[in-house]
Design an enzyme around this catalytic site. Sequence first.
Site, PDB file in Angstrom:
ATOM      1  N   GLU A 439      -5.273  25.189  42.755  1.00 52.37           N
ATOM      2  CA  GLU A 439      -5.917  25.434  41.465  1.00 52.37           C
ATOM      3  C   GLU A 439      -5.812  24.194  40.588  1.00 52.37           C
ATOM      4  O   GLU A 439      -4.725  23.685  40.344  1.00 52.37           O
ATOM      5  CB  GLU A 439      -5.217  26.626  40.787  1.00 52.37           C
ATOM      6  CG  GLU A 439      -5.631  26.839  39.353  1.00 52.37           C
ATOM      7  CD  GLU A 439      -4.768  27.885  38.657  1.00 52.37           C
ATOM      8  OE1 GLU A 439      -3.875  28.471  39.312  1.00 52.37           O
ATOM      9  OE2 GLU A 439      -4.983  28.106  37.461  1.00 52.37           O
ATOM     10  N   ASP A 512      -1.117  28.552  39.950  1.00 49.09           N
ATOM     11  CA  ASP A 512      -0.059  28.569  38.944  1.00 49.09           C
ATOM     12  C   ASP A 512       0.619  29.937  38.905  1.00 49.09           C
ATOM     13  O   ASP A 512       0.009  30.951  39.222  1.00 49.09           O
ATOM     14  CB  ASP A 512      -0.654  28.298  37.553  1.00 49.09           C
ATOM     15  CG  ASP A 512      -1.122  26.854  37.414  1.00 49.09           C
ATOM     16  OD1 ASP A 512      -0.708  26.029  38.254  1.00 49.09           O
ATOM     17  OD2 ASP A 512      -1.888  26.579  36.477  1.00 49.09           O
ATOM     18  N   ASP A 514       1.121  31.930  36.597  1.00 51.18           N
ATOM     19  CA  ASP A 514       0.812  32.633  35.346  1.00 51.18           C
ATOM     20  C   ASP A 514      -0.343  33.609  35.575  1.00 51.18           C
ATOM     21  O   ASP A 514      -0.804  33.776  36.709  1.00 51.18           O
ATOM     22  CB  ASP A 514       0.473  31.626  34.233  1.00 51.18           C
ATOM     23  CG  ASP A 514      -0.744  30.763  34.587  1.00 51.18           C
ATOM     24  OD1 ASP A 514      -1.396  31.046  35.622  1.00 51.18           O
ATOM     25  OD2 ASP A 514      -1.033  29.819  33.838  1.00 51.18           O
ATOM     26  N   ASP A 516      -3.531  33.550  34.749  1.00 50.12           N
ATOM     27  CA  ASP A 516      -4.746  32.939  35.271  1.00 50.12           C
ATOM     28  C   ASP A 516      -4.615  32.626  36.759  1.00 50.12           C
ATOM     29  O   ASP A 516      -5.536  32.866  37.541  1.00 50.12           O
ATOM     30  CB  ASP A 516      -5.076  31.647  34.516  1.00 50.12           C
ATOM     31  CG  ASP A 516      -5.801  31.940  33.211  1.00 50.12           C
ATOM     32  OD1 ASP A 516      -6.208  33.104  33.013  1.00 50.12           O
ATOM     33  OD2 ASP A 516      -5.945  31.002  32.396  1.00 50.12           O
TER      34      ASP A 516
END
Length: 648
Positions: A439, A512, A514, A516
Amino acid sequence: MADYEHETKAEQAREYDASQIQVLEGLEAVRKRPGMYIGSTSAQGLHHLVWEIVDNGIDEALAGFANEIHVTVNKDNSISVTDNGRGIPIDIQKKTGKPALETVFTILHAGGKFGGGGYKVSGGLHGVGASVVNALSTELDAQVYRDGKEYSMTFERGHVTVPMHVTKEGLPMDQHGTAVHFLPDPDIFRETTTFDIKTLTTRIRELAFLNKGLRITIRDERPEKPTEDDFLYEGGIRHYVDYLNENKTTLFEPPIYVEGKENGITVEVALQYTDDYHNNLLTFTNNIHTYEGGTHEEGFKRALTRVVNDYARQKKLMKDNEPNLTGDDVREGLTAVVSVKHPDPQFEGQTKTKLGNSDARTAVDHTFADHFMRFLMEHPDVAKKVVDKGTLASKARVAAKRAREVTRKKSGLEISNLPGKLADNTSKDPEISELFIVEGDSAGGSAKQGRSRLTQAILPIRGKILNVEKASMDRILANEEIRSLFTAMGTGFGDDFTVGKANYHKLIIMTDADVDGAHIRTLLLTLIYRYMRPLLDAGYVYIACPPLYRVRQGKMQRYLDSDDELKDLLGQLPPAPKPQIQRYKGLGEMDAEQLWDTTMNPENRRLLRVDAQDAINADQVFTMLMGDKVAPRREFIEENATYADLDV
Ligand code: TTJ
């Protein structure tokens, strides 16, 4: 063998000893190599113990003598299973001089093999029986209820500790059944001895769907407020289809259901169409999920395609010069469950979950085709919807093929024309080659610098990829990000997909840690699940696990994966010098060396393999996470806030 009663005491003793030694050898072998008998000693193996016991109750239900099974997880993580069948026989067997009850728990493969009449159609993946569970439990006790009495017997790690004896008398004469209670041995199950109520509940619900009229309950005594679920489906797999389609828009109600028997094979099929673009076909043999399909699946597909085409031609719903609808066309939007009960199933394939018996192909074909044709004739409105759906799919397929040919000529889904952003590895050996989907461009840059060039290729993707759950095939093919993934993998697309052509045997999603990142990961997994499923089945798909924290103190440096680990470590460190803690929010915060050290280096990294075995749940999860209906999605996310279930 000589008649037992005519042997001398010494002979009897010798024989008893001999059989006893054999028994112990047998069960010692189980303790020495538990993986051979239950697959593994991981959480999966642990849960397998429950299915070995529950299967016995199901066999008794299939034989027509029981209609209830109760499963309880007790406070100490032991398991109790009871049924209301005839009860395991307690009479002394001539051959062993021991009660049948003892034999069931001390002789390998003894489960269900005696007593005559009927056949064992149930069975876990390995179907090895109750003695294996006994061998791998620190304690096991069994009660049998019959003839107004309760008989009990107790074991430890497979050894008899209390021989069978009557523990209650004067019970009602119509009380009958079997109760088994066991505590898994922590010396064997080193990883965990904690049962997961969700795993147990999912399979128990499935068993209830697959065995109509059988009531199965699951109780968890561990929480302060114990929980209980009660499953009983008079409609069997018809309700399974209802359940699978719970959050989808269906073309008609209720699901079509057919049942029949041919050559001793019981066949059940339930199906319903939805407005989705893909299909969800689950097949079972003797309650075992046949992930790899096989003859019953072939019989079903063949009959479905033939009947829809025959019907459409007969009713002039297709022009004479139009080609037949293909199998993929008539299966678009289909949710179906096919369940057969076979007296002698032959399991083949890589994971032994592919049915090989050819008589199952014809049994399913005949049973289903007859019923289904009659159903279409009697329900012309539904029949029209089915044919229309197939026709639409056929048109989309032709359009997508044309689009594909054009793009192939232009920029190419061909290996010779690799996407520009791909940093390929130098080895051409797929077995050692890994493709990281990363990503973000900055993390992509670090990954390119830090990687092992020989084995690791990097494909950076920017932002959110297209949600394939809501897009048709031609739109999916037009998407740059998706095209570059297919091109890099080299597998082809759609009908041409060939897992054997995969350029990498590890496809590693690195996003990541998180929200997203989790969303992007889900989008990628949805794409892979819907359009690259054979990669999942082959076990090629992985999720990288970047660390959450780095702690430094003097020369010491540690990477940690969770808040718990951080707390533990900080508790152990001396107070000075002050430890420096860095929390990683994204991959981009790590430089090339850190990314290599923590997440890419095969020596230290942790990879989660994405498990295709969870495919049923996955379909529902993806429908919920990615489909149109918002309410169930919110509910699901709230219930599964940790996200962990998707990973494995
Ligand atoms: C065998 O044939 C004679 C009558 O009893 C048949 C039998 O084995 N029945 C039976 C076994 N019912 N239930 C079991 C059983 C149930 C559990 C929960 C666990 C085990 C090991 C067996």
